[in-house]
Design an enzyme around this catalytic site. Structure first.
Site, short mmCIF file in Angstrom:
data_model
loop_
_atom_site.label_atom_id
_atom_site.label_comp_id
_atom_site.label_asym_id
_atom_site.label_seq_id
_atom_site.Cartn_x
_atom_site.Cartn_y
_atom_site.Cartn_z
N LYS A 54 0.80 -1.22 0.00
CA LYS A 54 0.00 0.00 0.00
C LYS A 54 0.84 1.27 0.00
O LYS A 54 0.33 2.34 -0.31
CB LYS A 54 -0.97 -0.02 1.18
CG LYS A 54 -2.01 -1.12 1.09
CD LYS A 54 -2.93 -0.91 -0.12
CE LYS A 54 -3.97 -2.01 -0.20
NZ LYS A 54 -4.91 -1.80 -1.31
N1 PMP Z 1 -3.55 -7.99 1.51
C1 PMP Z 1 -3.66 -7.06 2.47
C2 PMP Z 1 -3.08 -7.35 3.80
C3 PMP Z 1 -4.34 -5.86 2.21
O1 PMP Z 1 -4.47 -4.94 3.18
C4 PMP Z 1 -4.90 -5.66 0.93
C5 PMP Z 1 -5.62 -4.38 0.64
N2 PMP Z 1 -6.97 -4.35 1.04
C6 PMP Z 1 -4.77 -6.66 -0.04
C7 PMP Z 1 -4.07 -7.80 0.28
C8 PMP Z 1 -5.37 -6.55 -1.41
O2 PMP Z 1 -4.75 -5.60 -2.23
P1 PMP Z 1 -5.65 -4.72 -3.20
O3 PMP Z 1 -6.47 -3.81 -2.34
O4 PMP Z 1 -4.68 -3.97 -4.04
O5 PMP Z 1 -6.53 -5.62 -3.97
#
Ligand code: PMP
Length: 352
Positions: A54
């Site tokens: 992120k």
């Molecule tokens: N794994 C974790 C620990 C996350 O916080 C997130 C984000 N919500 C994701 C995977 C998925 O990534 P994305 O939001 O880019 O689909």
């Protein structure tokens, strides 16, 4: 900061943690993949300074907003987050001089909430098991705060195209270059969908034969929506994995670039995360366990051949789950040891 600036300034230092975002390593999985057909490589996002993928979207989105003149010094950033995005936005905000307000789900671990506060964010904890349009949901709380706080910018990662662009411009090219274009399959979790969609879009532009394999949770709508393009409410029920799957359809997910989804359980994902630590020395988060679990299931379905080069994205670091999957009592309380016994568990010896 590149080597050139190092040489000019002589002191070998980065200007700030922001210079360390991205360019995470690809690590070959040597042990957990034994017996699986194919070559498996993990893109370990815990190597970002905020310990998750992120960081990429926080930096990219805020810098795009600055370029467009939407963000001015002293402005407030508002976001809904399961924790990681909040941490990254708080981190970037500190360096860039913004206030940060975060509406988080009550499913987030207490450690995550404390970490956000440590990074200077104001946190609102909202009930997890209410529908997305409930005024208490973290989406609605963030919207209300955005209306109330003057000069605030709402990132809205689930419905922000820049979330996809961030990964299109960083994660995608990195994986393509790190594999010298030899990647055959990408396995990635989908929450907002930004990671899988942006990375997939870039990779498919380089080679449309690359298979994009999504990971979804039992209790989430994404897999069923991908297959039918219909919103089947009966798919939605509470589950434990944080950050994976959804109870709504995020516009930051481009369902057309994803070839298929597979669902994983809370229990198997937790055990697989623990297995990654014990077999690969990789201390990664719950969704990394989910992604590796999905790799095992896809492989069992005959998805890969001996020449396959499979890249699996591990989104964050294990330290964020100390009170959950890395806590035996929590595992026991979930019933996760009822039917699965881990190999060679080492019990604590109390010396008297
Ligand atoms: N794994 C974790 C620990 C996350 O916080 C997130 C984000 N919500 C994701 C995977 C998925 O990534 P994305 O939001 O880019 O689909």
């Amino acid at each position: 900061m590149g080597l050139e600036s190092f040489m000019k300034e002589e002191i070998q230092a980065y200007n700030s943690v922001l210079d360390l975002i991205g360019n995470t390593p690809l690590i070959k999985l040597q042990n957990i993949s034994k017996g699986l057909k194919g070559n498996f490589y993990a893109k370990v996002e815990a190597f970002n300074p905020g310990h998750s993928s992120k960081d990429r979207i926080a930096l990219y989105i805020l810098e795009q907003a600055e370029k467009k003149g939407i963000l001015k010094p002293g402005d407030t950033i508002i976001e809904t987050t399961s924790g990681n995005t909040g941490f990254s936005i708080a981190m970037v905000s500190i360096i860039k001089g913004y206030e940060c307000i975060l509406a988080v789900s009550s499913k987030s671990s207490p450690d995550k909430i404390d970490m956000l506060r440590t990074m200077g964010a104001k946190v609102y904890v909202c009930p997890a098991n209410v529908s997305a349009d409930d005024p208490r949901s973290y989406y609605e709380v963030a919207k209300r705060l955005h209306e109330e706080v003057k000069g605030s910018v709402y990132i809205n990662q689930y419905f922000n195209e820049l979330n996809i662009d961030a990964h299109y411009h960083s994660t995608g090219p990195e994986i393509w270059n790190q594999t010298n274009g030899r990647i055959t399959h990408l396995v990635a979790c989908s929450g907002t969908g930004g990671t899988i969609s942006g990375t997939a879009k870039y990779l498919k532009e380089q080679n449309s034969a690359i298979k994009i394999l999504g990971v979804d949770a039992f209790g989430s709508i994404l897999k069923s929506f991908h297959e039918t393009r219909e919103f089947d409410k009966s798919e939605i029920y509470p589950y434990r994995i944080e950050g994976l799957g959804k109870n709504l359809i995020p516009s930051a997910t481009d369902f057309d670039v994803i070839d298929e989804f597979i669902k994983v359980t809370d229990q198997e994902s937790a055990h697989t995360a623990r297995e990654l630590a014990k077999t690969e020395g990789l201390f990664v988060g719950y969704t990394s366990g989910a992604a590796m679990q999905a790799v095992k299931q896809y492989e069992a379905n005959g998805m890969f051949g001996t020449d396959s080069n499979v890249v699996v994205i591990f989104p964050d670091h294990g330290s964020r789950y100390m009170s959950k999957i890395y806590n035996d009592e929590w595992m026991e309380n979930q019933g996760f040891f009822d039917s699965v016994q881990e190999e060679n568990p080492k019990k604590i010896e109390y010396v008297k």
